[in-house]
Design a protein around this motif. Structure first.
Motif, PDB file in Angstrom:
ATOM      1  N   LYS A  40      25.175  52.922  18.035  1.00  0.00           N
ATOM      2  CA  LYS A  40      24.653  51.706  17.406  1.00  0.00           C
ATOM      3  C   LYS A  40      25.035  50.460  18.199  1.00  0.00           C
ATOM      4  N   THR A  41      26.339  50.343  18.485  1.00  0.00           N
ATOM      5  CA  THR A  41      26.806  49.164  19.216  1.00  0.00           C
ATOM      6  C   THR A  41      26.153  49.096  20.595  1.00  0.00           C
ATOM      7  N   THR A  42      26.083  50.222  21.256  1.00  0.00           N
ATOM      8  CA  THR A  42      25.496  50.250  22.598  1.00  0.00           C
ATOM      9  C   THR A  42      24.038  49.802  22.561  1.00  0.00           C
ATOM     10  N   MET A 159      24.158  41.540  14.763  1.00  0.00           N
ATOM     11  CA  MET A 159      25.399  41.545  13.993  1.00  0.00           C
ATOM     12  C   MET A 159      25.951  42.950  13.903  1.00  0.00           C
ATOM     13  N   ASP A 160      27.175  43.104  14.425  1.00  0.00           N
ATOM     14  CA  ASP A 160      27.790  44.430  14.464  1.00  0.00           C
ATOM     15  C   ASP A 160      28.853  44.537  13.368  1.00  0.00           C
ATOM     16  N   GLU A 161      28.510  45.193  12.304  1.00  0.00           N
ATOM     17  CA  GLU A 161      29.405  45.339  11.140  1.00  0.00           C
ATOM     18  C   GLU A 161      30.079  44.019  10.773  1.00  0.00           C
ATOM     19  N   PRO A 162      29.257  43.018  10.458  1.00  0.00           N
ATOM     20  CA  PRO A 162      29.835  41.676  10.272  1.00  0.00           C
ATOM     21  C   PRO A 162      30.599  41.513   8.964  1.00  0.00           C
TER      22      PRO A 162
HETATM   23 MG   LIG Z   1      30.025  50.117  16.940  1.00  0.00          MG
END
Ligand SMILES: [Mg+2]
Ligand SMILES: Nc1ncnc2c1ncn2[C@@H]1O[C@H](COP(=O)(O)OP(=O)(O)OP(=O)(O)O)[C@@H](O)[C@H]1O
Lengths: 312, 254
Positions: A40-42, A159-162
């Motif tokens: 996901k982050t990538t 937004m990454d797990e904000p």
């Molecule tokens: Mg991640």
């Protein structure tokens, strides 16, 4: 509009993101869910080119995201990094002002914007502005991280797990605020989360990732009703499905004619809240009122239960 | 609570006393003659008499300052270079060069430098410079390579260019560690500078060497004590700056 086309990222022999294609319509929210390490982050970081893809193209409003220098692209895209990543040597106000400063806004405009965002996130500018990040609680740090991403009023927000470190009440508020901002400015948002509740609530569409592959990308109702695989079904939580389905609908859409006793429930409450209220109070029906307080009719346990059933 | 407050004052008082003592000694060494007299034999002078102690102290400090500024500039620049993507391949080479600077004895550097640049301050500066590079370089390298990854990524994500990241994030955050390297380097240089007097540099080494040549323990002791006092005070001062910087960078200090 964000068009992701055949995006792949490999580190040596391992494929971390595997041939992902998806289109995020302008002014909508796409939520990415998936197990830890599913890429996901990538995927998110390939949109603002913090990670360069091994193959594939990403277009923002039709333009290849490689047509600008990376740093210029990133100034135009808000990014709330996983785990806030605040600058420890800069005050809260300076952290939020990062991108506006890089863009060369004048001091008065920056100050106005910082104060506005801090007020929105319930951090008193006088008290919190001059503080350093380590003098804040985890939840406050996270809100500052989100405010920093929003500062330059970007059209696209990653937004990454904000909201991971926020308590349920503030999380709810932060979600509502984000939805309001999104509506007001027409921001296109891609949000990564582990919280299925959040995904269903926030997402116009939900993307489910598993081991680097995009296994399903559809509207929340469709993900709930027709999970593409057993993996998706497990992820959305089989036993939660009917309630999640109800949480998507508003009470006003389930109104039947007739009246009922007791306190009325507002028409824009979720159907799930209505069912919870019915079950808790042991009544078969609840009156419904509109925003102006006028009665709209009633909702019944039977009616809601039918709506919670599988559409198939 | 009160006792802790008193205890916290003790080191500061000692430091202040040391400063006063040092200034008094280098500006008015005559006052201390009775103390040093017992260390001399057959009526030899107890206080260095071939030049002013104050002048020598200032020249000593000047030599160390110049060498440290030069070593800091070069070491930090080198550390920055080898931590950029384009410079990574120079890391092993820079490491060996800097290590040679440290392992080569300063006395040997002096001996080699004199034929090239002549007697006086210059060979001493070269020796101190080479000797002082390693601690600063290693610390700068540690500082720049152990930055919190998601802070650096956040800087990239905000759209900072490489240069902006370096100046606004990487250097400020590694400043405390770099300062630690400078502190080590300065203290080493303060002591090492004394040997510069063997090649006619004007440092406090002059006093010690004069004492050794004329078998005058009082000279050796006063030269040594001034250098030691300078080292302690500067070490302390730089530690305090380091702690302050670390706090400013939002790092916890013990
Ligand atoms: Mg991640
Ligand atoms: N720079 C890198 N080099 C090698 N492997 C990497 C690199 N970055 C990420 N990976 C690997 O890629 C995979 C996906 O990582 P990613 O951070 O995208 O996962 P994620 O879905 O965001 O997980 P989480 O929910 O835990 O944040 C992981 O197995 C990770 O170890």
């Amino acid at each position: 509009m964000i068009e992701i086309e055949g995006i792949t990222k490999r580190y040596d022999a391992t494929t971390v993101v595997d041939d992902v294609s998806m289109v995020i319509e302008p002014r909508t929210i796409a939520v990415i869910v998936g197990t830890s390490g599913s890429g996901k982050t990538t995927l998110l970081r390939m949109i603002n080119r913090l990670v360069e893809p091994t193959a594939g193209v990403i277009r923002l409003d039709g333009a290849d995201n490689r047509s600008l220098p990376g740093y210029e692209l990133r100034r135009s895209i808000g990014y709330a990094i996983q785990g806030h990543g605040l600058f420890p040597h800069r005050t809260v106000a300076q952290n939020i002002a990062t991108v506006p400063v890089l863009l060369g806004w004048d001091a008065a405009r920056i100050k106005r914007r910082v104060d506005e965002l801090m007020t929105l996130y319930q951090l008193d500018p006088q008290a919190f502005g001059p503080r350093y990040p380590h003098e804040l609680s985890g939840g406050q740090q996270q809100r500052v991280g989100v405010a920093r991403a929003l500062a330059a009023e970007p059209n696209v927000l990653l937004m990454d797990e904000p909201f991971g470190a926020l308590d349920p009440i503030i999380r709810n508020k932060a979600q509502e605020d984000l939805l309001a901002i999104q509506k007001r400015f027409g921001t296109t948002i891609i949000l990564v989360t582990h919280d299925m509740e959040e995904a269903v609530h926030m997402g116009d569409k939900i993307a489910v990732m598993d081991a680097g592959k995009l296994v399903q990308y559809a509207k929340p109702a469709e993900i709930l009703a027709k999970p593409a695989s057993a993996f998706v079904e497990t992820l959305v939580g089989a036993s939660e499905k009917p309630f999640r389905l109800l949480s998507l609908g508003r009470v006003r859409d389930a109104v039947e004619t007739g009246t009922a006793e007791g306190e009325a429930i507002p028409g824009d409450a979720s159907q799930r809240d209505a069912l919870a209220e019915l079950l808790w109070s042991g009544r078969p029906a609840l009156p419904v009122k509109g925003a102006d307080g006028k009665p709209l009719g009633r909702v019944t346990v039977d009616g809601l239960v039918k709506r919670a059933a599988s559409p198939a | 609570m009160k006792e802790a407050g008193v205890k916290a004052w003790v080191p500061s008082l000692l430091r202040l006393a040391l400063v006063v003592l040092l200034i008094a000694f280098v500006s008015n060494p005559g006052w201390f003659e009775p103390l040093l007299k017992p260390l001399t034999e057959s009526n030899a002078p107890a206080i260095y008499n071939q030049g002013s102690l104050l002048t020598l102290t200032l020249l000593h400090l000047r030599t160390v300052l110049i060498a440290t500024v030069a070593a800091t500039t070069v070491a930090v620049a080198l550390a920055i270079l080898v931590t950029r993507p384009a410079g990574v391949e120079f890391l092993p080479l820079s490491r060996s060069l800097v290590n040679i600077g440290q392992t080569f004895p300063p006395v040997a550097v002096l001996a080699l430098a004199v034929p090239a640049v002549g007697f006086g301050e210059k060979p001493t500066l070269i020796a101190l410079f080479l000797y002082g590079l390693l601690p600063i370089f290693e610390n700068a390298l540690t500082g720049l390579t152990t930055l919190p990854a998601n802070v650096v990524e956040a800087a990239r994500g905000a759209g900072m260019t490489g240069w902006q990241r370096l100046v606004k994030v990487e250097l400020p955050l590694s400043a405390p560690i770099i300062l630690g390297g400078i502190r080590l380097s300065v203290v080493i240089s303060l002591a090492t500078a004394t040997i510069g007097s063997t090649v006619a540099a004007r440092t406090l080494g002059e006093v010690i060497i004069a004492g050794l040549l004329s078998n005058n323990l009082a000279f050796v002791l006063q030269g040594g004590l001034i250098v030691a006092a300078l080292a302690v005070l500067i070490y302390d001062g730089l530690s305090a700056i380091e702690r302050y910087t670390a706090r400013r960078m939002g790092q916890e200090t013990a």
